[in-house]
Design a protein around this motif. Structure first.
Motif: not given
Length: 638
Positions: A146-170
């Protein structure tokens, strides 16, 4: 008394009525009125909301296309990108100077990102991803804490039309590998480690183990967080902070114009078979559904400090930490660590220091904090709280009352929300002005038609258990299971195919007042601490150990975690069960899937109860574990 359809009604059972000042202060529409509007014309209802509250590059030709059900489409023909509404449009208003994210790390370090700052970081990382060869439709796996860069990465993917797949860090090696391979991701974004309870979760080490077997990943971007030495593979691995200072990191990256039905993300959720389901959500409908539900259910205002205490790796974090709050221009709080570290008042100290106004968390967390008594929260000023929320599993009435009395001081309504990864948004939920019953998620959100039915699809009698069904489409609904449309139809729409109803997989009952009480899963999925784990996944992890020939796992009720996992193993010839082997198998499951999936006990058995077709009868194991009648055994093979 409550007014329903213009008439006063006395609700039955234990009821908590909101204070008059709560009702008067709420900036939300009248529930009965808008529910009636939605029932009259569903497409017009959502179309009006979409027109008045969001910006679109091009308008839609049709709000809802149901010509190819159950593959529904929303806002057909519209051009949009959720990032335009979450960031771009705020750059034209005073919202750009408002805090978008307030973050605190477990060791106590702090960062604040205004909308302007967040937009700057997202644009730079979006251009970095483009430079790494990521384009529209490509998949990017994100495996972080749970760090801000996770949010940045998700939003950056969406911005360029890429599909993000977040895997829970646990999750651990096998779970990460499985999700990378299924999505065919070409880039992995991770971090060296995450802080949790004073220890380092070695995310990069786990990622490296997975990548030894994952062939699709071309590039790994690693955020430096915990600072320990990690293995970096030359030509594949790059540090996030290095890339963000290179000429490729451009702050003026344009937002990709997307079709409303273009994929936004996939997120894996456990199913009844070994392979997790990749739930796919899209830009347009997901944006409208999540932002509207957050706005109405939690009455989000510009001066709120909203804390959704989930993990961004789960759908709660996607919808209500990342996307919906930003679309609404809200200020969200994120905390990296555990609720009770270093002391059981960490959360309450954060509420006091940051002036949190709305806290949205899971019953598991509430029960865990209840164990420490009232003195820890009572040493803090929690008067900033005006609303509380619950998510992830049905909340037991005792925990509801404690939450309401000790944390809310008997003045903050509790928004007990039922929804799931597949729905994308709240489905059954109160609004702040509604009477509440401890343990009930109350009524469907306006525009959602929910019922409780029997095997034939007929409504059950009040307070009888039955299948929870959703009778109409909704904007934030999953569009398919990524790469497996047949499974999508079979999993969610085949049980009541004739009626065209969606089956969430939960059982429920409806009381005399129409309030919904969700009971639990009806399939082979176990909810541990609010997180869904497929029995087949855990069983596969056990069988991957060289000593285990066959395994079955069940969930049994647990006061703290909702459910815990019990396992039954048949060992291969030449091996005998022992306490040492039991511990070894627990650690093996923890390594393969993550600590959350560890069984609390493992029993070594000679046989497992099976049907004649070979299907393990887990209900028999569950009944035996709980000391209940095992019921009908006519299909038992032996």
């Amino acid at each position: 008394m409550v007014i329903r359809n213009g008439q006063q009604t006395q609700l039955k059972g234990e009821v908590f009525y909101p204070a008059p000042e709560v009702i008067e202060a709420a900036h939300i529409p009248d529930r009965d009125r808008v529910a009636a509007e939605a029932q009259q014309n569903l497409a017009e209802f959502w179309g009006k909301i979409a027109t008045e509250n969001f910006e679109w590059y091009e308008p839609w030709e049709r709000v809802l296309d149901d010509s190819n059900e159950p593959f529904y489409e929303w806002f057909v023909g519209a051009k949009v990108n959720i990032i335009h509404n979450a960031l771009d449009r705020h750059m034209r208003t005073e919202t750009r100077n408002r805090a978008a994210i307030i973050w605190e790390g477990e060791p106590g370090d702090r960062r604040v990102y205004t909308y302007q700052m967040l937009n700057h970081e997202v644009s730079k990382f979006a251009s970095v991803l483009r430079a790494l060869g990521v384009g529209k439709g490509d998949r990017v796996t994100i495996y972080m804490g749970r760090v801000p860069e996770l949010v940045v990465a998700m939003l950056a993917c969406a911005k360029i039309g890429a599909i993000h797949s977040v895997v829970y860090g646990g999750f651990s090696t096998e779970a990460l590998l499985q999700r990378i391979e299924d999505s065919h991701s070409k880039v992995l974004v991770t971090q060296d480690g995450a802080w949790l309870r004073g220890n380092i979760v070695e995310l990069k080490k786990i990622a490296n183990e997975a990548l030894e077997r994952a062939g699709t990943i071309q590039t790994v971007v690693t955020v430096k967080r915990t600072g320990q030495d990690v293995e970096m593979v030359h030509g594949r691995d790059y540090w996030y902070h290095d890339l963000m200072t290179q000429p490729i990191a451009v702050a003026s990256t344009p937002t990709e114009v997307m079709d409303a039905e273009d994929p936004l993300y996939i997120l894996y959720t456990s199913g009844t078979t070994g392979k997790p389901k990749a739930i796919l959500h899209t830009h347009g409908g997901y944006m409208v559904g999540t932002a509207t539900t957050l706005k109405w259910v939690f009455d989000i205002r510009p001066d709120d400090v909203w804390w959704c205490a989930a993990d961004p790796g789960w759908v709660t974090g996607h919808s209500y930490i990342v996307y919906a709050p930003l679309v609404l221009g809200a200020t969200g709080f994120i905390y990296e660590g555990a609720p009770t570290y270093p002391y059981p008042d960490r959360w309450w100290e954060l509420v006091e220091r940051y002036g949190i106004t709305i806290l949205y968390t899971a019953p598991t967390a509430i029960r865990g904090l209840m164990r420490f008594g009232e003195s820890w929260p009572n040493r803090h000023d929690l008067s900033s709280l005006r609303l509380l929320g619950s998510v992830g599993e049905p909340i037991n009435p005792e925990a509801w009352r404690w939450y309401y009395r000790v944390i809310g001081k008997e003045r903050t309504p509790i928004m007990d929300t039922w929804w799931q990864t597949e729905t994308g948004m709240f489905m059954i939920t109160p609004l702040p002005s509604m009477p509440l019953k401890p343990g009930s998620a109350t009524l469907p959100f306006p525009g959602i038609d929910v019922d409780v039915v029997d095997d034939e699809g007929k409504p059950v009698e009040p307070n009888e258990e039955g299948y929870l069904v959703i009778k109409n489409p909704w904007p934030a609904m999953l569009r398919t299971i990524y790469g497996d449309p047949d499974r999508y139809v079979q999993q969610y729409w085949s049980r009541f195919e004739e009626q065209g109803w969606y089956l969430p997989g939960d059982s429920a009952r409806k009381d005399e007042d129409g309030y919904i009480w969700v009971i639990g899963r009806i399939d082979d999925v176990i909810k541990v601490s609010g997180y869904r784990l497929g029995t087949a996944e855990v069983e596969s992890a056990l069988v991957s150990h060289p000593t285990v020939a066959e395994a079955a796992v069940i969930g049994v009720p647990d006061e703290l975690r909702g459910n815990v996992i019990r396992a039954y193993c048949i060992l291969r010839q030449g091996y005998e069960g022992s306490e040492k082997l039991e511990q070894e198998l627990k650690e093996h499951v923890g390594h393969e899937m993550g600590p959350i999936a560890k069984p609390v006990s493992i029993e070594f058995v000679r046989d497992l109860p099976k049907t004649r077709s070979g299907k393990i009868m887990r209900r028999v194991l569950r009944a035996r574990a709980l000391g209940q009648d095992v019921g009908d055994l006519t299909t038992l093979a032996d």
